[in-house]
Design a protein around this motif. Structure first.
Motif, short mmCIF file in Angstrom:
data_model
loop_
_atom_site.label_atom_id
_atom_site.label_comp_id
_atom_site.label_asym_id
_atom_site.label_seq_id
_atom_site.Cartn_x
_atom_site.Cartn_y
_atom_site.Cartn_z
N THR A 126 0.81 -1.22 0.00
CA THR A 126 0.00 0.00 0.00
C THR A 126 0.85 1.27 0.00
O THR A 126 0.45 2.28 -0.58
CB THR A 126 -0.94 0.00 1.22
OG1 THR A 126 -1.76 -1.18 1.18
CG2 THR A 126 -1.84 1.21 1.22
N VAL A 127 2.00 1.24 0.64
CA VAL A 127 2.79 2.48 0.74
C VAL A 127 3.76 2.68 -0.43
O VAL A 127 4.32 3.77 -0.58
CB VAL A 127 3.57 2.58 2.07
CG1 VAL A 127 2.62 2.49 3.26
CG2 VAL A 127 4.68 1.57 2.18
N HIS B 189 -11.85 1.74 4.38
CA HIS B 189 -10.76 1.97 3.42
C HIS B 189 -9.79 2.98 4.00
O HIS B 189 -10.05 3.56 5.05
CB HIS B 189 -11.34 2.48 2.10
CG HIS B 189 -12.19 1.46 1.42
ND1 HIS B 189 -11.70 0.29 0.92
CD2 HIS B 189 -13.53 1.43 1.19
CE1 HIS B 189 -12.70 -0.42 0.40
NE2 HIS B 189 -13.81 0.26 0.55
N HIS B 190 -8.69 3.20 3.27
CA HIS B 190 -7.66 4.13 3.76
C HIS B 190 -7.43 5.25 2.76
O HIS B 190 -7.37 5.02 1.55
CB HIS B 190 -6.34 3.39 3.98
CG HIS B 190 -6.43 2.30 4.99
ND1 HIS B 190 -6.27 0.97 4.66
CD2 HIS B 190 -6.67 2.33 6.32
CE1 HIS B 190 -6.41 0.24 5.74
NE2 HIS B 190 -6.65 1.03 6.77
N LEU C 180 -20.20 4.57 -1.73
CA LEU C 180 -19.09 3.93 -2.43
C LEU C 180 -19.28 2.42 -2.46
O LEU C 180 -19.08 1.78 -3.50
CB LEU C 180 -17.78 4.27 -1.72
CG LEU C 180 -16.48 3.69 -2.30
CD1 LEU C 180 -16.24 4.19 -3.70
CD2 LEU C 180 -15.30 4.04 -1.40
N GLU C 181 -19.70 1.85 -1.35
CA GLU C 181 -19.92 0.39 -1.29
C GLU C 181 -21.02 -0.01 -2.26
O GLU C 181 -20.90 -1.00 -2.99
CB GLU C 181 -20.30 -0.04 0.13
CG GLU C 181 -19.24 0.27 1.19
CD GLU C 181 -17.86 -0.25 0.83
OE1 GLU C 181 -17.74 -1.41 0.38
OE2 GLU C 181 -16.89 0.52 1.01
N LYS C 182 -22.08 0.77 -2.30
CA LYS C 182 -23.19 0.45 -3.21
C LYS C 182 -22.75 0.59 -4.66
O LYS C 182 -23.12 -0.22 -5.52
CB LYS C 182 -24.38 1.40 -2.94
CG LYS C 182 -25.15 1.06 -1.67
CD LYS C 182 -26.28 2.03 -1.43
CE LYS C 182 -26.97 1.73 -0.11
NZ LYS C 182 -27.91 2.78 0.27
N THR D 145 -10.37 -4.18 -2.80
CA THR D 145 -9.46 -3.35 -2.03
C THR D 145 -9.44 -1.98 -2.70
O THR D 145 -9.58 -1.87 -3.91
CB THR D 145 -8.02 -3.90 -2.02
OG1 THR D 145 -7.57 -4.04 -3.37
CG2 THR D 145 -7.94 -5.24 -1.32
N LEU D 146 -9.33 -0.98 -1.89
CA LEU D 146 -9.30 0.38 -2.43
C LEU D 146 -8.44 1.23 -1.51
O LEU D 146 -8.65 1.25 -0.30
CB LEU D 146 -10.72 0.96 -2.49
CG LEU D 146 -10.79 2.43 -2.93
CD1 LEU D 146 -10.47 2.56 -4.40
CD2 LEU D 146 -12.18 3.00 -2.64
N GLU D 147 -7.45 1.87 -2.07
CA GLU D 147 -6.63 2.79 -1.28
C GLU D 147 -6.65 4.13 -2.01
O GLU D 147 -6.49 4.18 -3.23
CB GLU D 147 -5.18 2.30 -1.18
CG GLU D 147 -4.99 0.82 -0.91
CD GLU D 147 -5.49 0.38 0.45
OE1 GLU D 147 -5.62 -0.83 0.67
OE2 GLU D 147 -5.75 1.24 1.32
#
Lengths: 81, 136
Positions: free
Chosen positions: A48-49, B86-87, B104-106, B123-125
């Protein structure tokens, strides 16, 4: 005397002039530590980073990941000693 | 009692000592393989067998309390299905902001459905820089 092999991250990462003096190392490790504190595994946190480092120093993913892994390892060694 | 334990009880699972230990391990780490769960659980309770770990994880998977993920490896990894978030990572400081967004989830489920899929995992960053207010 044989050739001295350097394993420093600076040798690995040649896209920036002095990556270890650049603020990016602190930013990357800060993000990594925050993600680990949130419960991400080492593997997931590093993955991720890497884009954070790439933002500051554009480079191929694998190269940037090597540097992040190196920094994480150095940090763990510093913490151990 | 952790949320995961409570949900196990609500699902009718008896909270034995080994199960509590396994749940504790899952709560403290992500993306663990069965062997990793076993090693960590055994460090807490040496009587735990790998068979118990396999059975417990299978049960939790069936009850939808954990997600089994197939990474590009020959084995599965497990994550708890609690507190999905999420981050957002601040590129200038490394600060990590956790967020949840129902829209966002929908939207993600809708996208998967339009493509003919049931969304199983994602996954979502997000990576960003703080918007600087312009001085007047």
């Amino acid at each position: 005397m044989g050739e001295v092999v350097s394993n420093s991250c600076f040798e690995v990462f040649d896209k920036a002039e002095e990556p270890e003096r650049c603020k990016c190392k602190g930013i990357v490790l800060n993000a990594y530590n925050n993600l680990r504190a949130d419960g991400l595994s080492e593997y997931q946190a590093i993955k991720t980073v890497v884009p954070v480092l790439q933002y500051h120093h554009p480079s191929p993913f694998l190269e940037a990941r090597n540097v992040v892994e190196c920094w994480v390892f150095e940090q763990s060694q510093s913490a151990a000693h | 009692m952790t949320e995961l334990e409570q949900r196990c009880i609500d699902a009718g699972l008896k909270m034995t000592g080994p199960r509590k230990t396994i749940l504790k391990v899952l709560n403290n780490s992500n993306h663990l393989s069965v062997e990793e769960v076993y090693e960590k659980a055994k460090a807490i309770d040496s009587t735990i067998s790998i068979a118990t770990v396999y059975r417990t994880l299978s049960m939790l998977d069936e009850l939808d309390l954990v997600t089994r993920q197939e990474f590009n490896e020959t084995f599965s990894r497990y994550d708890t299905n609690l507190d999905h978030h999420h981050h957002l990572i601040d590129l200038d400081t490394g600060k990590v902001i956790e967020f949840q967004n129902e829209e966002l989830e929908k939207l993600k489920e809708k996208i998967a459905e339009e493509l003919g899929f049931e969304l199983v995992d994602h996954t979502l960053e997000l990576y960003g820089r703080r918007i600087k207010k312009k001085k007047k």
